[in-house]
Scaffold this motif. Sequence first.
Motif, short mmCIF file in Angstrom:
data_model
loop_
_atom_site.label_atom_id
_atom_site.label_comp_id
_atom_site.label_asym_id
_atom_site.label_seq_id
_atom_site.Cartn_x
_atom_site.Cartn_y
_atom_site.Cartn_z
N TRP A 10 -2.90 61.22 20.05
CA TRP A 10 -2.72 60.33 18.91
C TRP A 10 -2.91 61.10 17.61
CZ3 TRP A 10 -3.14 54.64 19.64
CH2 TRP A 10 -3.27 54.28 20.99
N LYS A 22 -9.71 45.21 13.94
CA LYS A 22 -9.10 44.58 15.12
C LYS A 22 -8.78 45.61 16.19
CE LYS A 22 -9.04 40.56 13.09
NZ LYS A 22 -9.98 39.48 13.53
N GLY A 23 -8.15 45.14 17.27
CA GLY A 23 -7.83 46.00 18.40
C GLY A 23 -6.51 46.72 18.23
N LEU A 24 -6.14 47.46 19.27
CA LEU A 24 -4.91 48.23 19.26
C LEU A 24 -3.72 47.33 19.58
CD1 LEU A 24 -6.25 51.30 21.27
CD2 LEU A 24 -5.93 51.13 18.79
N GLN A 31 -3.24 49.26 14.24
CA GLN A 31 -4.56 48.63 14.37
C GLN A 31 -4.91 48.00 13.03
OE1 GLN A 31 -7.84 51.31 15.46
NE2 GLN A 31 -8.71 49.64 16.67
N TYR A 83 -10.51 50.32 25.60
CA TYR A 83 -9.30 49.51 25.73
C TYR A 83 -8.56 49.88 27.02
CZ TYR A 83 -9.72 48.59 20.69
OH TYR A 83 -10.16 48.21 19.44
N PHE A 123 -2.03 46.15 25.20
CA PHE A 123 -3.43 46.53 25.31
C PHE A 123 -4.30 45.31 25.57
CE2 PHE A 123 -3.55 50.92 23.86
CZ PHE A 123 -2.39 51.06 23.11
N TRP A 148 0.36 47.74 20.35
CA TRP A 148 1.52 48.62 20.58
C TRP A 148 2.73 48.11 19.81
CZ3 TRP A 148 6.34 47.87 22.84
CH2 TRP A 148 7.05 49.03 23.18
N TYR A 189 -0.58 54.45 13.96
CA TYR A 189 -0.73 55.71 14.68
C TYR A 189 0.58 56.11 15.34
CZ TYR A 189 -5.87 54.98 14.80
OH TYR A 189 -7.20 54.79 14.49
N VAL A 248 1.70 52.87 17.41
CA VAL A 248 0.68 51.87 17.74
C VAL A 248 -0.06 51.56 16.45
CG1 VAL A 248 -1.39 51.35 19.09
CG2 VAL A 248 0.41 52.78 20.07
#
Lengths: 122, 107
Positions: A112, A43-45, A39, B87, B98, A47, A95, A37
């Motif tokens: 994680w 910003k956001g996660l 990032q 999230y 997500f 996948w 990650y 994953v």
Amino acid sequence: QVQLVESGGGVVQPGRSLRLSCVASGFTFSSYGMHWVRQAPGKGLDWVAVISFDGRNANYADSVKGRFTISRDNSMNTLYLQMNSLRPDDTALYYCAENFSPGGSYSPIDHWGQGTLVTVSS
Amino acid sequence: DIQMTQSPSSLSASVGDRVTITCRASQDISNYLAWFQQKPGKAPKFLIYAASSLQSGVPSKFSGSGSGTDFTLTISSLQPEDFATYYCQQYNSYPFTFGQGTRLESK
């Protein structure tokens, strides 16, 4: 306890390749599916990919399909992400993460690592 | 691909408040929904799976509900350590996706 330690990040030029590694300990690595994953800064996660416990099956986000390859070496308790044709929008903290449930394909992510930073820039 | 939309994107609250975050899926995902908490500079922490089941060690002030396309995460009696970004993630089908995150800030 579960430990996931990523390495291999760095600064790379657009179009070049990089391989990330994740060494796992504290659980039976060969029994769990594993994920990458990412990032981007601020910003956001996002996948990226998953591989089954036995390495036979993998799935990818559309944005990396055909450029990234996830693999694993269960004898070394190590997960990999081969990243080719890198682009500036691949810049992110990557990650490594473990499935919550052993064996199954559709499992949430549990533990994680701390991540390894990849910067794609000329 | 399944799109996950969280609301609000940011939320201001005070210690002791009860807050609710919503996550909507673009198609039916049954209860294949997880929630994560992330603090600045840290890896995400797994909170809830199967929409409403608490991961071991997660305080009972966190609760989740929903099925199909609409889900909520509720945090009762906010404490200082709860201010973070949250999230949702669907794991019903690949590619897993997500939500964009909800930043919970101290008022």
